[in-house]
Write a protein that holds these residues in place. Sequence first.
Motif, PDB file in Angstrom:
ATOM      1  N   PRO A 164       0.808  -1.223   0.000  1.00 21.18           N
ATOM      2  CA  PRO A 164       0.000   0.000   0.000  1.00 21.18           C
ATOM      3  C   PRO A 164       0.839   1.269   0.000  1.00 21.18           C
ATOM      4  O   PRO A 164       0.466   2.268  -0.620  1.00 21.18           O
ATOM      5  N   ASP A 165       1.972   1.248   0.684  1.00 13.28           N
ATOM      6  CA  ASP A 165       2.817   2.442   0.707  1.00 13.28           C
ATOM      7  C   ASP A 165       3.395   2.726  -0.677  1.00 13.28           C
ATOM      8  O   ASP A 165       3.469   3.889  -1.107  1.00 13.28           O
ATOM      9  N   ALA A 166       3.791   1.663  -1.372  1.00 12.92           N
ATOM     10  CA  ALA A 166       4.302   1.843  -2.727  1.00 12.92           C
ATOM     11  C   ALA A 166       3.200   2.372  -3.649  1.00 12.92           C
ATOM     12  O   ALA A 166       3.457   3.194  -4.535  1.00 12.92           O
ATOM     13  N   ALA A 167       1.980   1.927  -3.439  1.00 12.30           N
ATOM     14  CA  ALA A 167       0.866   2.413  -4.244  1.00 12.30           C
ATOM     15  C   ALA A 167       0.657   3.900  -4.001  1.00 12.30           C
ATOM     16  O   ALA A 167       0.419   4.668  -4.954  1.00 12.30           O
ATOM     17  N   VAL A 168       0.702   4.321  -2.759  1.00  7.50           N
ATOM     18  CA  VAL A 168       0.523   5.730  -2.426  1.00  7.50           C
ATOM     19  C   VAL A 168       1.642   6.567  -3.035  1.00  7.50           C
ATOM     20  O   VAL A 168       1.414   7.650  -3.582  1.00  7.50           O
ATOM     21  N   ALA A 169       2.880   6.073  -2.943  1.00  7.89           N
ATOM     22  CA  ALA A 169       4.008   6.810  -3.518  1.00  7.89           C
ATOM     23  C   ALA A 169       3.844   6.951  -5.030  1.00  7.89           C
ATOM     24  O   ALA A 169       4.133   8.006  -5.614  1.00  7.89           O
ATOM     25  N   ALA A 170       3.406   5.888  -5.699  1.00  6.01           N
ATOM     26  CA  ALA A 170       3.204   5.946  -7.150  1.00  6.01           C
ATOM     27  C   ALA A 170       2.121   6.950  -7.498  1.00  6.01           C
ATOM     28  O   ALA A 170       2.247   7.727  -8.453  1.00  6.01           O
ATOM     29  N   LEU A 225      -9.831   6.655  -8.054  1.00  4.14           N
ATOM     30  CA  LEU A 225      -9.426   6.790  -6.652  1.00  4.14           C
ATOM     31  C   LEU A 225      -8.872   8.200  -6.475  1.00  4.14           C
ATOM     32  O   LEU A 225      -7.815   8.547  -7.019  1.00  4.14           O
ATOM     33  N   ALA A 226      -9.605   9.014  -5.704  1.00  4.15           N
ATOM     34  CA  ALA A 226      -9.340  10.457  -5.691  1.00  4.15           C
ATOM     35  C   ALA A 226      -8.308  10.877  -4.666  1.00  4.15           C
ATOM     36  O   ALA A 226      -7.781  11.989  -4.749  1.00  4.15           O
ATOM     37  N   ASN A 227      -8.004  10.013  -3.691  1.00  6.32           N
ATOM     38  CA  ASN A 227      -7.053  10.421  -2.654  1.00  6.32           C
ATOM     39  C   ASN A 227      -6.411   9.197  -2.024  1.00  6.32           C
ATOM     40  O   ASN A 227      -6.746   8.044  -2.340  1.00  6.32           O
ATOM     41  N   GLU A 228      -5.514   9.453  -1.079  1.00  5.57           N
ATOM     42  CA  GLU A 228      -4.767   8.357  -0.452  1.00  5.57           C
ATOM     43  C   GLU A 228      -5.687   7.416   0.310  1.00  5.57           C
ATOM     44  O   GLU A 228      -5.512   6.194   0.267  1.00  5.57           O
ATOM     45  N   GLU A 229      -6.685   7.962   0.989  1.00  9.26           N
ATOM     46  CA  GLU A 229      -7.588   7.118   1.769  1.00  9.26           C
ATOM     47  C   GLU A 229      -8.314   6.117   0.878  1.00  9.26           C
ATOM     48  O   GLU A 229      -8.396   4.923   1.184  1.00  9.26           O
ATOM     49  N   GLN A 230      -8.852   6.592  -0.257  1.00 14.44           N
ATOM     50  CA  GLN A 230      -9.564   5.688  -1.176  1.00 14.44           C
ATOM     51  C   GLN A 230      -8.617   4.647  -1.767  1.00 14.44           C
ATOM     52  O   GLN A 230      -8.987   3.478  -1.949  1.00 14.44           O
ATOM     53  N   LEU A 231      -7.376   5.071  -2.015  1.00 21.18           N
ATOM     54  CA  LEU A 231      -6.404   4.142  -2.590  1.00 21.18           C
ATOM     55  C   LEU A 231      -6.065   3.036  -1.603  1.00 21.18           C
ATOM     56  O   LEU A 231      -6.029   1.851  -1.968  1.00 21.18           O
ATOM     57  N   ARG A 232      -5.820   3.391  -0.348  1.00 25.08           N
ATOM     58  CA  ARG A 232      -5.485   2.363   0.636  1.00 25.08           C
ATOM     59  C   ARG A 232      -6.662   1.415   0.867  1.00 25.08           C
ATOM     60  O   ARG A 232      -6.484   0.202   1.028  1.00 25.08           O
ATOM     61  N   GLN A 233      -7.871   1.979   0.881  1.00 25.64           N
ATOM     62  CA  GLN A 233      -9.045   1.132   1.057  1.00 25.64           C
ATOM     63  C   GLN A 233      -9.203   0.161  -0.112  1.00 25.64           C
ATOM     64  O   GLN A 233      -9.472  -1.035   0.078  1.00 25.64           O
ATOM     65  N   GLU A 265      -9.181  -3.981  -0.117  1.00 24.46           N
ATOM     66  CA  GLU A 265     -10.273  -4.772  -0.689  1.00 24.46           C
ATOM     67  C   GLU A 265      -9.747  -5.778  -1.712  1.00 24.46           C
ATOM     68  O   GLU A 265     -10.197  -6.935  -1.758  1.00 24.46           O
ATOM     69  N   LEU A 266      -8.788  -5.349  -2.529  1.00 21.47           N
ATOM     70  CA  LEU A 266      -8.235  -6.257  -3.535  1.00 21.47           C
ATOM     71  C   LEU A 266      -7.513  -7.430  -2.889  1.00 21.47           C
ATOM     72  O   LEU A 266      -7.720  -8.597  -3.258  1.00 21.47           O
ATOM     73  N   THR A 267      -6.670  -7.131  -1.937  1.00 19.06           N
ATOM     74  CA  THR A 267      -5.894  -8.218  -1.315  1.00 19.06           C
ATOM     75  C   THR A 267      -6.783  -9.121  -0.466  1.00 19.06           C
ATOM     76  O   THR A 267      -6.547 -10.335  -0.398  1.00 19.06           O
ATOM     77  N   ASP A 268      -7.801  -8.543   0.163  1.00 21.01           N
ATOM     78  CA  ASP A 268      -8.718  -9.386   0.939  1.00 21.01           C
ATOM     79  C   ASP A 268      -9.518 -10.325   0.028  1.00 21.01           C
ATOM     80  O   ASP A 268      -9.799 -11.468   0.377  1.00 21.01           O
ATOM     81  N   ALA A 269      -9.876  -9.822  -1.161  1.00 20.34           N
ATOM     82  CA  ALA A 269     -10.742 -10.594  -2.056  1.00 20.34           C
ATOM     83  C   ALA A 269      -9.972 -11.603  -2.896  1.00 20.34           C
ATOM     84  O   ALA A 269     -10.471 -12.703  -3.178  1.00 20.34           O
ATOM     85  N   PHE A 270      -8.736 -11.269  -3.283  1.00 17.44           N
ATOM     86  CA  PHE A 270      -8.063 -12.110  -4.284  1.00 17.44           C
ATOM     87  C   PHE A 270      -6.737 -12.703  -3.835  1.00 17.44           C
ATOM     88  O   PHE A 270      -6.195 -13.564  -4.529  1.00 17.44           O
TER      89      PHE A 270
END
Length: 965
Positions: A766-772, A802-810, A814-819
């Motif tokens: 998630p941190d790498a996603a936020v940085a990207a 995904l408009a901000n960091e909060e939505q991105l982390r959420q 969800e992706l990792t929990d589901a798949f």
Amino acid sequence: MQTSSDHAYPDHWEADVVLRDGATAHIRPITTDDAERLVSFYEQVSDESKYYRFFAPYPRLSDKDVHRFTHHDYVDRVGLAVTVGGEFIATVRYDRINADGRPATTPADEAEVAFLVQDAHQGRGVASALLEHIAEVARERGIRRFAAEVLPANNKMIKVFRDAGYTQKRSFEDGSVHLTLDLEPTAESLAVQRGREQRAEARSVQRLLAPGSVAVIGTGRATGGVGRTVLRNLLNAGFTGRTYAVNTAFPEDLTEVDGVPAHRSVGEIEETVDLAVVAVPAERVPEVVADCGEHGVQGLVVLTAGYAESGAAGLELQRELVRLARSYGMRVIGPNSFGIISTSDTVRLNASLAPEAPAPGRIGLFTQSGAIGIALLSGLHRRGAGLSSFISSGNRADVSGNDFLQYWYEDPDTDVVLLYLESIGNPRKFTRLARRTAAVKPVVVVKGARHSGSAPPGHAVPVTRIPDATVGALLRQAGVIRVDTVTELVDAGLLLAGQPLPAGPRVAILGNSESLGLLTYDACLAEGLRPLRPRDLTTAATPVDFRAALAEALLDKSCDAVVVTAIPWVGENGVTESGDGEVLAAALREAATTAPAKPVAVVHVEIGGLAEALAAASSTRTGPAPKADDPKDDTRGVPDAAARPPAAPTRPPAPSTAGVSAAVRYAAPAPASAPHAARIPAYPAAERAVRALSEAVKYAQWRREAAEPGKVPEYEDIDEVGAAARIESLLGGISDRGGTLDPAAARELLGRYGICVRPTHPAPGPDAAVAAAARLGYPVALKTTAPHLRHRADLGGVRLDLANEEQLRQAYRELTDAFGKPAELQPVVQSMAPRGVDTVVRAAIDPAVGAVLSFGLAGAASELLGDTAHRLVPATDRDAAELIRSIRTAPLLFGWRGSAPVDTPALEELLLRVSRLVDDHPEVVAISLEPVVVAQRGLSVLGASVRLAPPPARTDLGPRRLPSY
């Protein structure tokens, strides 16, 4: 075979070629075993030709000469020979030289070349064929130019070089003409090569269809048997040439069979035989072929079965049959053929198992299946349809549909080409020839064995793995009318042969049945035509009413074609009156004759005499067909039921397993001077008539567009040289089997052709996603790249806007929990693209077909329905426009149900850039752009995959050669 070089014998340089006169010859490298052949060859060359070759009297070759001309290293010194019957008839040699004209080795890229052709074989195109092959060998060995010294009086050799189409320079030095040829193929050299190929292959077919003499080998002494049946059919057809019966079992005192000379071998016949029909057991065929070849027979029709259709041993026998026949300059139809027919009045050839030759007509018919050939001949005969020629190729071991396309292209007696194919040995060549032929006359194809994934038994040809739908799309691009059944083949062919092409899709419908008119109207809509409101003449309509209504419709500028529907008349007492068909046919013919030329088709329901009258109107048969009990029509001696000819057409026909309905009747085309009205086809169902008319409309539209072909546009921002260098560099790190580029390398290569791919950033956590996302800027998309989830937004593997960091982390949670874990999902972050329609653009190279450009909408629904369109590369601007409009879901791109139209010009440009990349660089064997989001303005390529590999061998380039399966 011995060689004296350090290099292996280059057997891939061997080739069979068709010469200018239609005969075949074999080209191969010269070896040390050829010393005696070379000496014998040279002894048969005139002193004048020797002088032209060596610039001085040179009566014989010395031992040193023979050694030099038979010892090659196949790199710097190469010699090729043309052989017929195993003996040399021509040679060519090159020696690599440096800038001073002295012998050299690589990297010198120039060679001196010299030819010698026996005088008896000059003028047959031997030197031209040799030049094509020695040039290809030279290019393979790194030679880029040929130098030649030619005496000014040697006009034939100068013409060979001048007419080759290569870039050349000429100068006069020291009493000789100095020629330099640049061996890089040019558009002119390719056009010259293909023009020669067409003329040679057409001539080889003409020799088969118009022989001056025919020998039937395997003619039995007793009535019956395959050979005796063919002999009888030749005689009954009135063959204009000389006929001979041949059988080694004939007693010496037997001089005639059925009134024709009888011989025990071809060698006993005093004249040279043009065509031999072979009907002997398979084990005896080789000695028959050798006998024919040694005595100058030009072609063979092999009816004998027991070859590739019977297994591996039979396949080897088939290959040996072709090798042996070609070595003597003969071409082969078959084996396992049903025979050939030419209805030309100058020939009247029925060298087949069909007891009744069809009436002369304007249709050329080719079939790879004997059973289908029997059904088509019988069905067309019942309908009164005339043929110009008929060919049953059997196992098509040598002569194929491509050869007959070459012939029919310029045949003045053929207006329509009908083909039943089960395999296409050289799809690239077939589509090229079909496109050229379709530009001047219709080509209608039905393809059998569409879904088996392999060639039918007996067809030893390469198998393409591309889907049948793709094959169909490529045929349509070439102007071929692709139909699904043999019934549709006949329906479409008869309309095209008998009626003018429609100017558009507007169809007038008239008749005496409102219901039948409505059925025809619905059928027109289903086929994409534009029907006018049906005109109901009522059941009281008379033939005079029909004539007036048809004449009025044909004069109406708002329609392009007319369908006439008719049902039987009902009398006052309720009794059906169906005997006025002849009167109605005459009325329709009269109306069509006096009105502007528009296609007319008739749909009728059990009107007695109507179809027959329409057919009789243009029948070109000069006499009545033999009756069923005619003793001359005895076929009892044909032992094999599978080869038994169809029954005489005057008997009620049995239902055909090929699907050819006996309900259609058609008039054999009249001479070209006859009015089109005398050739009105009649159909028993509205759907069949309309389907045939629809194919004519689409073909006419293709013809109009083909007259002004599209262009392959140039783009100034394409870096072709840089892309080539990058591809070469990337191939260095890829195995010989090829490999897929990493995303960065793919994005760079595509960028050199102006194809911009939105970058993605790996997000292993998630941190790498936020940085990207911080680097890209919000809003962003988060998506998985795992193979099982890639491009499957419907499975939930993509999160958008995904408009901000909060939505991105959420979204990440969800992706990792589901798949599953990030390592399994391989998530990436990408900037959001403007909203639009998701599409897919692909290009791939099939070894048999070539490079194919494909387009469709993205998503499981389109994939499930197979809603993808295809075009051959290089695509023109017209191809690109048609590509995006030919899928069923195309309305989504043009504002369906109130949505905004997307930027289709940008999409067309993308397709053209992908086509250019694949065409310019054959090492790019596959490209996939998915998804390509097309917005109202512009588009975004969100994913790209590029595969590189050594380019596959091209079957449509290089020197002329016959296929070897």
